[in-house]
Design a protein around this motif. Sequence first.
Motif, PDB file in Angstrom:
ATOM      1  N   PRO A  41       0.820  -1.220   0.000  1.00 28.87           N
ATOM      2  CA  PRO A  41       0.000   0.000   0.000  1.00 28.87           C
ATOM      3  C   PRO A  41       0.851   1.268   0.000  1.00 28.87           C
ATOM      4  O   PRO A  41       1.978   1.274   0.497  1.00 28.87           O
ATOM      5  N   GLU A  42       0.284   2.314  -0.528  1.00 25.80           N
ATOM      6  CA  GLU A  42       0.899   3.640  -0.458  1.00 25.80           C
ATOM      7  C   GLU A  42       0.873   4.120   0.994  1.00 25.80           C
ATOM      8  O   GLU A  42      -0.016   3.763   1.761  1.00 25.80           O
ATOM      9  N   LEU A  43       1.834   4.934   1.352  1.00 24.22           N
ATOM     10  CA  LEU A  43       1.848   5.536   2.691  1.00 24.22           C
ATOM     11  C   LEU A  43       1.029   6.820   2.727  1.00 24.22           C
ATOM     12  O   LEU A  43       0.519   7.202   3.763  1.00 24.22           O
ATOM     13  N   SER A  44       0.908   7.475   1.581  1.00 26.24           N
ATOM     14  CA  SER A  44       0.175   8.728   1.484  1.00 26.24           C
ATOM     15  C   SER A  44      -1.181   8.478   0.843  1.00 26.24           C
ATOM     16  O   SER A  44      -1.254   7.875  -0.230  1.00 26.24           O
ATOM     17  N   PRO A  45      -2.251   8.944   1.466  1.00 27.04           N
ATOM     18  CA  PRO A  45      -3.576   8.715   0.867  1.00 27.04           C
ATOM     19  C   PRO A  45      -3.775   9.445  -0.459  1.00 27.04           C
ATOM     20  O   PRO A  45      -4.683   9.128  -1.206  1.00 27.04           O
ATOM     21  N   GLY A  75      18.929   6.307  -3.492  1.00 22.72           N
ATOM     22  CA  GLY A  75      19.834   5.188  -3.268  1.00 22.72           C
ATOM     23  C   GLY A  75      19.293   4.114  -2.346  1.00 22.72           C
ATOM     24  O   GLY A  75      20.030   3.208  -1.951  1.00 22.72           O
ATOM     25  N   ASN A  76      18.029   4.171  -2.006  1.00 21.91           N
ATOM     26  CA  ASN A  76      17.385   3.207  -1.117  1.00 21.91           C
ATOM     27  C   ASN A  76      16.107   2.677  -1.735  1.00 21.91           C
ATOM     28  O   ASN A  76      15.592   3.250  -2.705  1.00 21.91           O
ATOM     29  N   MET A  77      15.560   1.618  -1.111  1.00 23.86           N
ATOM     30  CA  MET A  77      14.233   1.165  -1.514  1.00 23.86           C
ATOM     31  C   MET A  77      13.207   2.218  -1.110  1.00 23.86           C
ATOM     32  O   MET A  77      13.436   3.007  -0.199  1.00 23.86           O
ATOM     33  N   ALA A  78      12.085   2.214  -1.789  1.00 23.50           N
ATOM     34  CA  ALA A  78      11.012   3.164  -1.519  1.00 23.50           C
ATOM     35  C   ALA A  78      10.414   2.929  -0.134  1.00 23.50           C
ATOM     36  O   ALA A  78      10.345   1.794   0.351  1.00 23.50           O
ATOM     37  N   ALA A  79       9.972   4.001   0.496  1.00 27.45           N
ATOM     38  CA  ALA A  79       9.432   3.952   1.855  1.00 27.45           C
ATOM     39  C   ALA A  79       8.264   2.973   2.023  1.00 27.45           C
ATOM     40  O   ALA A  79       8.215   2.254   3.031  1.00 27.45           O
ATOM     41  N   PRO A  80       7.300   2.878   1.078  1.00 18.99           N
ATOM     42  CA  PRO A  80       6.212   1.917   1.277  1.00 18.99           C
ATOM     43  C   PRO A  80       6.709   0.464   1.363  1.00 18.99           C
ATOM     44  O   PRO A  80       6.171  -0.333   2.132  1.00 18.99           O
TER      45      PRO A  80
END
Length: 191
Positions: A41-45, A75-80
């Motif tokens: 899921p997305e973290l932001s609605p 340089g990192n994986m996405a937050a979700p």
Amino acid sequence: MSLKLVVLYYSRHGGTRALARQVARGIESVAGCEAVLRTVPELSPQQADGEDPHLTLDELKQCDGLAMGSPVWFGNMAAPLKHFWDQTTPLWLSGDLIDKPACVFTSSSTLHGGQETTQQSMQLPLLHHGMLILGIPYSEPALHTTSSGGTPYGASHVSGHQDKLSAEENQLAQRLGQRLARIASQLKENS
């Protein structure tokens, strides 16, 4: 008996989703292997969710192997995707993912956008879970000749702000999926 291999991805603009589909094609080219496409899921609605269902912890626990993909975010994986892994402590405590094969893939808008560090960041939770990390060996000819995506750490795509994968990117993503499926099959036969 069919092996179920999860292809877990997060995609904001479609490049990582396109790679996920090619990894899944590679998995399904191996007899007895099924690719299960899932997202998080997305973290932001305000953001729309992906086209595929969200992965559950039970599906992850039951899978025979995992391919995981994320776009490059600094340089990192996405937050979700990171948020999803932060919720897998119950599987870590019970050791449910130990000795299951896993691989990673990524996409970025530029060639030097941080693909390899992103792939390494995705490998960290997999290592903590005791999973067996697979990359793309240099026996794959396209790894030597690609001028876009593809690393020994896993499949990748350089979007240049377009979702269409190059021929080498398609081939390397499919080969990564095939390798994951073959290793999962061998492990299952020997267990």
